[in-house]
Design an enzyme around this catalytic site. Structure first.
Site, PDB file in Angstrom:
ATOM      1  N   THR A  69     -32.638 -59.412 -62.114  1.00 11.21           N
ATOM      2  CA  THR A  69     -31.366 -59.947 -62.677  1.00 11.21           C
ATOM      3  C   THR A  69     -31.546 -60.815 -63.852  1.00 11.21           C
ATOM      4  OG1 THR A  69     -29.454 -60.841 -62.026  1.00 11.21           O
ATOM      5  CG2 THR A  69     -31.409 -61.763 -61.109  1.00 11.21           C
ATOM      6  N   LYS A  73     -32.879 -57.607 -67.202  1.00 16.92           N
ATOM      7  CA  LYS A  73     -32.259 -56.181 -66.857  1.00 16.92           C
ATOM      8  C   LYS A  73     -32.608 -55.051 -67.826  1.00 16.92           C
ATOM      9  CE  LYS A  73     -28.198 -57.539 -63.841  1.00 16.92           C
ATOM     10  NZ  LYS A  73     -26.863 -57.135 -63.751  1.00 16.92           N
ATOM     11  N   ASN A  94     -31.221 -52.742 -62.846  1.00 18.94           N
ATOM     12  CA  ASN A  94     -31.462 -53.645 -61.757  1.00 18.94           C
ATOM     13  C   ASN A  94     -32.143 -53.584 -60.451  1.00 18.94           C
ATOM     14  OD1 ASN A  94     -29.459 -52.233 -60.156  1.00 18.94           O
ATOM     15  ND2 ASN A  94     -27.978 -53.851 -60.027  1.00 18.94           N
ATOM     16  N   ASP A 110     -25.364 -51.475 -60.404  1.00 17.72           N
ATOM     17  CA  ASP A 110     -23.907 -52.250 -60.515  1.00 17.72           C
ATOM     18  C   ASP A 110     -22.690 -51.398 -60.490  1.00 17.72           C
ATOM     19  OD1 ASP A 110     -25.016 -54.666 -60.790  1.00 17.72           O
ATOM     20  OD2 ASP A 110     -24.933 -54.755 -63.122  1.00 17.72           O
ATOM     21  N   GLY A 136     -19.333 -55.577 -71.929  1.00 18.50           N
ATOM     22  CA  GLY A 136     -20.657 -56.326 -71.741  1.00 18.50           C
ATOM     23  C   GLY A 136     -21.418 -55.532 -70.665  1.00 18.50           C
ATOM     24  N   ALA A 138     -21.842 -55.645 -67.464  1.00 17.96           N
ATOM     25  CA  ALA A 138     -21.153 -54.803 -66.249  1.00 17.96           C
ATOM     26  C   ALA A 138     -20.212 -53.898 -66.426  1.00 17.96           C
ATOM     27  CB  ALA A 138     -20.217 -56.304 -65.461  1.00 17.96           C
ATOM     28  N   ARG A 159     -12.865 -57.793 -76.090  1.00 15.81           N
ATOM     29  CA  ARG A 159     -12.654 -58.869 -77.315  1.00 15.81           C
ATOM     30  C   ARG A 159     -13.528 -58.272 -78.796  1.00 15.81           C
ATOM     31  NH1 ARG A 159     -14.635 -64.768 -76.534  1.00 15.81           N
ATOM     32  NH2 ARG A 159     -16.366 -63.679 -75.852  1.00 15.81           N
ATOM     33  N   THR A 160     -14.573 -58.240 -78.650  1.00 16.52           N
ATOM     34  CA  THR A 160     -15.313 -57.548 -79.683  1.00 16.52           C
ATOM     35  C   THR A 160     -15.256 -56.062 -79.695  1.00 16.52           C
ATOM     36  OG1 THR A 160     -16.908 -59.492 -79.144  1.00 16.52           O
ATOM     37  CG2 THR A 160     -17.698 -57.867 -80.645  1.00 16.52           C
ATOM     38  N   GLY A 246     -13.289 -58.362 -55.952  1.00 21.37           N
ATOM     39  CA  GLY A 246     -14.518 -58.142 -56.439  1.00 21.37           C
ATOM     40  C   GLY A 246     -15.623 -57.828 -55.454  1.00 21.37           C
TER      41      GLY A 246
HETATM   42  P1  ATR Z   1     -21.563 -59.378 -67.899  1.00 18.82           P
HETATM   43  O1  ATR Z   1     -23.092 -59.130 -67.569  1.00 18.82           O
HETATM   44  O2  ATR Z   1     -21.111 -60.268 -66.800  1.00 18.82           O
HETATM   45  O3  ATR Z   1     -21.004 -58.164 -68.175  1.00 18.82           O
HETATM   46  P2  ATR Z   1     -21.682 -59.828 -70.781  1.00 18.82           P
HETATM   47  O4  ATR Z   1     -22.407 -59.082 -71.066  1.00 18.82           O
HETATM   48  O5  ATR Z   1     -22.030 -61.324 -71.282  1.00 18.82           O
HETATM   49  O6  ATR Z   1     -21.792 -60.364 -69.172  1.00 18.82           O
HETATM   50  O7  ATR Z   1     -20.136 -59.823 -70.753  1.00 18.82           O
HETATM   51  C1  ATR Z   1     -19.231 -60.436 -70.759  1.00 18.82           C
HETATM   52  C2  ATR Z   1     -17.884 -59.503 -71.112  1.00 18.82           C
HETATM   53  O8  ATR Z   1     -16.611 -60.557 -70.934  1.00 18.82           O
HETATM   54  C3  ATR Z   1     -17.620 -59.288 -72.356  1.00 18.82           C
HETATM   55  O9  ATR Z   1     -16.946 -57.912 -72.460  1.00 18.82           O
HETATM   56  C4  ATR Z   1     -16.810 -60.404 -73.013  1.00 18.82           C
HETATM   57  O10 ATR Z   1     -16.245 -59.756 -74.403  1.00 18.82           O
HETATM   58  P3  ATR Z   1     -17.091 -60.001 -75.740  1.00 18.82           P
HETATM   59  O11 ATR Z   1     -18.097 -58.739 -75.720  1.00 18.82           O
HETATM   60  O12 ATR Z   1     -16.104 -59.865 -76.976  1.00 18.82           O
HETATM   61  O13 ATR Z   1     -18.177 -61.000 -75.813  1.00 18.82           O
HETATM   62  C5  ATR Z   1     -15.844 -60.808 -72.211  1.00 18.82           C
HETATM   63  N1  ATR Z   1     -15.648 -62.188 -72.382  1.00 18.82           N
HETATM   64  C6  ATR Z   1     -16.225 -63.249 -71.974  1.00 18.82           C
HETATM   65  N2  ATR Z   1     -15.403 -64.436 -72.537  1.00 18.82           N
HETATM   66  C7  ATR Z   1     -14.440 -63.776 -73.142  1.00 18.82           C
HETATM   67  C8  ATR Z   1     -13.162 -64.773 -73.620  1.00 18.82           C
HETATM   68  N3  ATR Z   1     -13.024 -65.953 -73.721  1.00 18.82           N
HETATM   69  N4  ATR Z   1     -12.240 -63.801 -74.255  1.00 18.82           N
HETATM   70  C9  ATR Z   1     -12.520 -62.263 -74.027  1.00 18.82           C
HETATM   71  N5  ATR Z   1     -13.351 -61.789 -73.512  1.00 18.82           N
HETATM   72  C10 ATR Z   1     -14.331 -62.511 -72.874  1.00 18.82           C
END
Ligand code: ATR
Length: 265
Positions: A69, A73, A94, A110, A136, A138, A159-160, A246
């Protein structure tokens, strides 16, 4: 816990930090219940030491596997001798099985845990259209597992935007038959809506999508386990949607991990 003797098989979990992990408790209880003479121990390893540490694990003959983890990963992928196509495309592993000859075989569970949790909840994603919020770690694993499960089409909204596009391109390479689009916060027109972002974990987090656009014929699924009813699920229920929490993702993943690492009696 069963007494540890010279016969006991070892499994590990690699992380940094390590104190918060819950997998050892769950898998040790499972092993105890099933009469497996084995134990899962926490292995606290820094990212800079991962390479050396994993080399040592190859020669540990009573080790049958380990869970990986944060933050290992991604780095573990290149340290395995064999990695599934699926895990390679996601770029993360993982769960690792150590073969009798010391070879390390990696897999990413996952996403399979999520899909298996859906099915257990009576929801088969095959042939359904899915809206996925997030791109991201997950979300990547879930997107690949949904494509593998045969969804009719997938819309990724993150978001991105560049991360959604990158995921879209990798999916197209591996699952050319599944149409993948980049979406907006509006989930209209999809059978299943999934939150795969980290939003909902903390009080006051913004919602991961526009809940005012949800309709009662949609199923809304979550990857956040705590709280059990996130703001998204509460809003979805209010709009008459069927919801999927979840928790089953983790429960199903533990089963898949145990099977992959051959935690048999
Ligand atoms: P994980 O392994 O839990 O998926 P991660 O790879 O950091 O963690 O991904 C987090 C996800 O939540 C991403 O899709 C992130 O969006 P970005 O790619 O734009 O960063 C999203 N996320 C986290 N905080 C956010 C926020 N305040 N608004 C919109 N999206 C958010």
């Amino acid at each position: 816990m069963t007494a540890i003797t010279g016969h006991t098989t070892i499994w590990g979990i690699l992380a940094d930090p390590i104190h918060h992990v819950k997998t050892p408790q769950a898998l040790n209880a499972m092993m105890h219940e099933r009469g497996v003479d084995g134990v899962m121990i926490p292995l606290h390893v820094r990212a800079s030491d991962l390479d050396t540490f994993v080399t040592g694990l190859r020669s540990m003959r009573n080790l049958k596997g380990f869970v990986v983890t944060v933050p290992h990963k991604t780095a573990i992928v290149d340290l395995c001798d064999e990695v599934s196509d699926h895990a390679r495309a996601i770029g993360a592993v993982n769960t690792v099985r150590r073969e009798a000859d010391g070879r390390l075989v990696g897999e990413m569970l996952d996403g399979a845990g999520f899909v298996s949790g859906l099915r257990q909840g009576g929801i088969d994603p095959r042939g359904r259209s899915v809206y996925l919020s997030g791109a991201g770690g997950a979300a990547n694993a879930i997107a690949f597992a949904l494509a593998e499960a045969g969804v009719s089409r997938l819309t990724i909204a993150n978001r991105t935007r560049a991360k959604s596009q990158d995921l879209q391109q990798r999916l197209a390479k591996h699952y050319p038959a599944v149409p993948v689009e980049i979406g907006t916060p509006d989930p209209t027109g999809h059978d299943i809506v999934v939150n795969a972002t980290s939003l909902g974990l903390k009080d006051g987090d913004p919602l991961p999508l526009d809940v005012d656009r949800l309709s009662a014929d949609q199923i809304v699924a979550e990857i956040i386990m705590q709280p059990e009813i996130t703001a998204l699920l509460a809003a979805a229920k209010k709009r008459g949607c069927r919801t999927h929490p979840g928790q089953p993702m983790l429960a199903c993943q533990l089963e898949l991990m145990a099977a992959f690492m051959e935690m048999h009696p």
